[in-house]
Design a protein around this motif. Structure first.
Motif, PDB file in Angstrom:
ATOM      1  N   ILE A  77       0.871  -1.182   0.000  1.00  0.00           N
ATOM      2  CA  ILE A  77       0.000   0.000   0.000  1.00  0.00           C
ATOM      3  C   ILE A  77       0.908   1.232   0.000  1.00  0.00           C
ATOM      4  O   ILE A  77       1.792   1.342   0.856  1.00  0.00           O
ATOM      5  N   ILE A  78       0.703   2.125  -0.944  1.00  0.00           N
ATOM      6  CA  ILE A  78       1.394   3.420  -0.927  1.00  0.00           C
ATOM      7  C   ILE A  78       0.308   4.495  -0.972  1.00  0.00           C
ATOM      8  O   ILE A  78      -0.606   4.424  -1.800  1.00  0.00           O
ATOM      9  N   HIS A  79       0.378   5.452  -0.061  1.00  0.00           N
ATOM     10  CA  HIS A  79      -0.626   6.527  -0.037  1.00  0.00           C
ATOM     11  C   HIS A  79       0.101   7.838   0.165  1.00  0.00           C
ATOM     12  O   HIS A  79       0.916   7.978   1.074  1.00  0.00           O
ATOM     13  N   ARG A  80      -0.210   8.814  -0.676  1.00  0.00           N
ATOM     14  CA  ARG A  80       0.434  10.120  -0.563  1.00  0.00           C
ATOM     15  C   ARG A  80      -0.388  11.081   0.293  1.00  0.00           C
ATOM     16  O   ARG A  80      -1.584  10.893   0.498  1.00  0.00           O
ATOM     17  N   PHE A  81       0.274  12.138   0.763  1.00  0.00           N
ATOM     18  CA  PHE A  81      -0.419  13.238   1.420  1.00  0.00           C
ATOM     19  C   PHE A  81       0.183  14.535   0.909  1.00  0.00           C
ATOM     20  O   PHE A  81       1.195  14.533   0.209  1.00  0.00           O
ATOM     21  N   GLY A  82      -0.455  15.660   1.257  1.00  0.00           N
ATOM     22  CA  GLY A  82       0.021  16.958   0.792  1.00  0.00           C
ATOM     23  C   GLY A  82      -0.752  17.407  -0.434  1.00  0.00           C
ATOM     24  O   GLY A  82      -1.759  16.804  -0.800  1.00  0.00           O
ATOM     25  N   PRO A  83      -0.296  18.501  -1.071  1.00  0.00           N
ATOM     26  CA  PRO A  83      -1.032  19.038  -2.215  1.00  0.00           C
ATOM     27  C   PRO A  83      -0.808  18.220  -3.487  1.00  0.00           C
ATOM     28  O   PRO A  83       0.324  17.876  -3.811  1.00  0.00           O
ATOM     29  N   LEU A  84      -1.911  17.894  -4.180  1.00  0.00           N
ATOM     30  CA  LEU A  84      -1.838  17.109  -5.411  1.00  0.00           C
ATOM     31  C   LEU A  84      -2.635  17.812  -6.504  1.00  0.00           C
ATOM     32  O   LEU A  84      -3.649  18.452  -6.234  1.00  0.00           O
ATOM     33  N   SER A  85      -2.167  17.659  -7.733  1.00  0.00           N
ATOM     34  CA  SER A  85      -2.849  18.256  -8.881  1.00  0.00           C
ATOM     35  C   SER A  85      -3.747  17.227  -9.551  1.00  0.00           C
ATOM     36  O   SER A  85      -3.516  16.017  -9.427  1.00  0.00           O
ATOM     37  N   PRO A  86      -4.767  17.696 -10.288  1.00  0.00           N
ATOM     38  CA  PRO A  86      -5.625  16.760 -11.028  1.00  0.00           C
ATOM     39  C   PRO A  86      -4.780  15.846 -11.907  1.00  0.00           C
ATOM     40  O   PRO A  86      -3.825  16.298 -12.538  1.00  0.00           O
ATOM     41  N   GLY A  87      -5.137  14.570 -11.924  1.00  0.00           N
ATOM     42  CA  GLY A  87      -4.413  13.601 -12.734  1.00  0.00           C
ATOM     43  C   GLY A  87      -3.263  12.926 -12.019  1.00  0.00           C
ATOM     44  O   GLY A  87      -2.780  11.887 -12.471  1.00  0.00           O
ATOM     45  N   GLU A  88      -2.847  13.483 -10.882  1.00  0.00           N
ATOM     46  CA  GLU A  88      -1.749  12.841 -10.138  1.00  0.00           C
ATOM     47  C   GLU A  88      -2.251  11.591  -9.433  1.00  0.00           C
ATOM     48  O   GLU A  88      -3.416  11.504  -9.024  1.00  0.00           O
ATOM     49  N   ILE A  89      -1.340  10.654  -9.243  1.00  0.00           N
ATOM     50  CA  ILE A  89      -1.688   9.429  -8.524  1.00  0.00           C
ATOM     51  C   ILE A  89      -1.638   9.696  -7.023  1.00  0.00           C
ATOM     52  O   ILE A  89      -0.657  10.196  -6.497  1.00  0.00           O
ATOM     53  N   ILE A  90      -2.758   9.389  -6.343  1.00  0.00           N
ATOM     54  CA  ILE A  90      -2.863   9.582  -4.897  1.00  0.00           C
ATOM     55  C   ILE A  90      -2.276   8.382  -4.163  1.00  0.00           C
ATOM     56  O   ILE A  90      -1.574   8.524  -3.171  1.00  0.00           O
ATOM     57  N   MET A  91      -2.657   7.202  -4.625  1.00  0.00           N
ATOM     58  CA  MET A  91      -2.301   6.003  -3.874  1.00  0.00           C
ATOM     59  C   MET A  91      -2.341   4.778  -4.772  1.00  0.00           C
ATOM     60  O   MET A  91      -2.872   4.833  -5.882  1.00  0.00           O
ATOM     61  N   MET A  92      -1.787   3.688  -4.278  1.00  0.00           N
ATOM     62  CA  MET A  92      -1.912   2.416  -4.990  1.00  0.00           C
ATOM     63  C   MET A  92      -1.952   1.277  -3.982  1.00  0.00           C
ATOM     64  O   MET A  92      -1.460   1.410  -2.861  1.00  0.00           O
ATOM     65  N   VAL A  93      -2.574   0.186  -4.417  1.00  0.00           N
ATOM     66  CA  VAL A  93      -2.436  -1.066  -3.683  1.00  0.00           C
ATOM     67  C   VAL A  93      -2.019  -2.137  -4.684  1.00  0.00           C
ATOM     68  O   VAL A  93      -2.354  -2.058  -5.874  1.00  0.00           O
ATOM     69  N   ALA A  94      -1.276  -3.096  -4.200  1.00  0.00           N
ATOM     70  CA  ALA A  94      -0.920  -4.262  -5.007  1.00  0.00           C
ATOM     71  C   ALA A  94      -1.055  -5.489  -4.127  1.00  0.00           C
ATOM     72  O   ALA A  94      -0.720  -5.447  -2.940  1.00  0.00           O
ATOM     73  N   THR A  95      -1.583  -6.550  -4.707  1.00  0.00           N
ATOM     74  CA  THR A  95      -1.699  -7.808  -3.971  1.00  0.00           C
ATOM     75  C   THR A  95      -1.179  -8.933  -4.859  1.00  0.00           C
ATOM     76  O   THR A  95      -1.333  -8.890  -6.089  1.00  0.00           O
ATOM     77  N   ALA A  96      -0.587  -9.916  -4.238  1.00  0.00           N
ATOM     78  CA  ALA A  96      -0.091 -11.080  -4.981  1.00  0.00           C
ATOM     79  C   ALA A  96      -0.571 -12.336  -4.271  1.00  0.00           C
ATOM     80  O   ALA A  96      -0.553 -12.413  -3.042  1.00  0.00           O
ATOM     81  N   ALA A  97      -1.036 -13.289  -5.068  1.00  0.00           N
ATOM     82  CA  ALA A  97      -1.535 -14.544  -4.502  1.00  0.00           C
ATOM     83  C   ALA A  97      -1.279 -15.665  -5.493  1.00  0.00           C
ATOM     84  O   ALA A  97      -0.947 -15.424  -6.664  1.00  0.00           O
ATOM     85  N   ARG A  98      -1.472 -16.894  -5.018  1.00  0.00           N
ATOM     86  CA  ARG A  98      -1.288 -18.033  -5.934  1.00  0.00           C
ATOM     87  C   ARG A  98      -2.309 -17.964  -7.071  1.00  0.00           C
ATOM     88  O   ARG A  98      -1.993 -18.259  -8.204  1.00  0.00           O
ATOM     89  N   HIS A  99      -3.549 -17.586  -6.713  1.00  0.00           N
ATOM     90  CA  HIS A  99      -4.616 -17.541  -7.713  1.00  0.00           C
ATOM     91  C   HIS A  99      -5.283 -16.166  -7.706  1.00  0.00           C
ATOM     92  O   HIS A  99      -5.332 -15.496  -6.681  1.00  0.00           O
ATOM     93  N   ARG A 100      -5.865 -15.782  -8.833  1.00  0.00           N
ATOM     94  CA  ARG A 100      -6.325 -14.410  -8.981  1.00  0.00           C
ATOM     95  C   ARG A 100      -7.500 -14.048  -8.087  1.00  0.00           C
ATOM     96  O   ARG A 100      -7.641 -12.878  -7.703  1.00  0.00           O
ATOM     97  N   ALA A 101      -8.351 -15.003  -7.736  1.00  0.00           N
ATOM     98  CA  ALA A 101      -9.526 -14.658  -6.925  1.00  0.00           C
ATOM     99  C   ALA A 101      -9.098 -14.019  -5.597  1.00  0.00           C
ATOM    100  O   ALA A 101      -9.683 -13.020  -5.168  1.00  0.00           O
ATOM    101  N   ASP A 102      -8.093 -14.599  -4.959  1.00  0.00           N
ATOM    102  CA  ASP A 102      -7.613 -14.041  -3.689  1.00  0.00           C
ATOM    103  C   ASP A 102      -7.005 -12.656  -3.901  1.00  0.00           C
ATOM    104  O   ASP A 102      -7.202 -11.749  -3.082  1.00  0.00           O
ATOM    105  N   ALA A 103      -6.245 -12.500  -4.981  1.00  0.00           N
ATOM    106  CA  ALA A 103      -5.585 -11.211  -5.227  1.00  0.00           C
ATOM    107  C   ALA A 103      -6.612 -10.116  -5.504  1.00  0.00           C
ATOM    108  O   ALA A 103      -6.508  -9.000  -4.975  1.00  0.00           O
ATOM    109  N   PHE A 104      -7.639 -10.429  -6.314  1.00  0.00           N
ATOM    110  CA  PHE A 104      -8.694  -9.432  -6.595  1.00  0.00           C
ATOM    111  C   PHE A 104      -9.472  -9.089  -5.324  1.00  0.00           C
ATOM    112  O   PHE A 104      -9.704  -7.913  -5.020  1.00  0.00           O
ATOM    113  N   ALA A 105      -9.891 -10.120  -4.592  1.00  0.00           N
ATOM    114  CA  ALA A 105     -10.710  -9.877  -3.396  1.00  0.00           C
ATOM    115  C   ALA A 105      -9.927  -9.064  -2.371  1.00  0.00           C
ATOM    116  O   ALA A 105     -10.454  -8.108  -1.785  1.00  0.00           O
TER     117      ALA A 105
END
Lengths: 147, 83
Positions: A77-105
């Motif tokens: 999980i990466i989450h930013r704070f402070g002033p951001l402009s339109p179109g900038e990325i605020i945050m992201m999550v990434a998950t990894a699992a053996r199978h996609r159902a767990d990663a999506f959920a």
């Protein structure tokens, strides 16, 4: 497993590639990015306020809960704070699992909980200079109940 | 007891400062809110609608009826909007 709360921008592509390359026992990686949305060209800036200390604790607790519910090889999980402009990325999550159902959920779970249970607040400044706090949505609170 | 009280987002703006030390004998969060409300108009305004105020005790979400025993830091803020 990692949680990062930062004001600096991050390279979304590089983070995704690095995350995918670092997991060895996974067959699925899901990534999500949240972007500053400008509805109709009216937004000049979005300022994200947070509660240093509690933010990290809350995100780590949410991530731990996801790990308890699904078989995850890794999560980020990466989450930013402070002033951001339109179109900038605020945050992201990434998950990894053996199978996609767990990663999506798990990715959806992380998003639902960090929207309503991580101490961030958004203040918008419009092109005309007026400001206002983004109100929490009832549907975001309702989204928690499906888990 | 001495409590570190933090305010975020529009609560911080209405109260006019991000943090303060408060000397109080309040037993619960709700008691402390009543004390603050009685102090000055800006607190009464900030805490006029508790349905839109959330609270954390030592950085964990809590309810308004939670005890302040042993608590060192209390934070008041609007519903969170991460993501």
């Amino acid at each position: 497993m990692a949680v990062r709360v930062q004001s600096e921008a991050f390279e979304y592509g590089a983070e995704c590639a690095g995350f995918a390359a670092s997991v060895t026992d996974a067959g699925a990686v899901v990534t999500f990015a949240g972007i500053v949305r400008d509805d109709g060209g009216q937004l000049r800036e979005m300022e994200i306020e947070h509660y240093p200390g509690m933010t990290e604790r809350a995100l780590e607790a949410i991530e731990a809960e996801a790990r308890a519910r699904w078989q995850l090889s890794d999560a980020l999980i990466i989450h930013r704070f402070g002033p951001l402009s339109p179109g900038e990325i605020i945050m992201m999550v990434a998950t990894a699992a053996r199978h996609r159902a767990d990663a999506f959920a798990a990715a959806e779970f992380l998003m639902d909980f960090l929207k309503s249970r991580a101490p961030f607040w958004k203040k918008e400044t419009t092109a005309r200079g007026s400001t206002g706090w983004v109100a929490a949505k009832d549907e975001d609170e309702a989204a928690l109940r499906r888990w | 007891m001495k409590l570190r009280v933090l305010y975020f987002a529009w609560l911080r703006e209405r109260i006019g400062e991000p943090r303060e030390m408060v000397e109080t004998e309040a037993e619960t969060v709700a008691d402390l809110v009543e004390e603050l409300r009685a102090r000055e108009e800006r607190y009464a305004l900030a805490f006029s609608d508790l349905a839109s105020v959330r609270v954390a005790l030592d950085q964990e979400l809590a309810d308004f009826d939670a005890s302040l025993a042993g608590v060192r830091e209390i934070a008041f803020f609007p519903p969170m909007t991460g993501g």
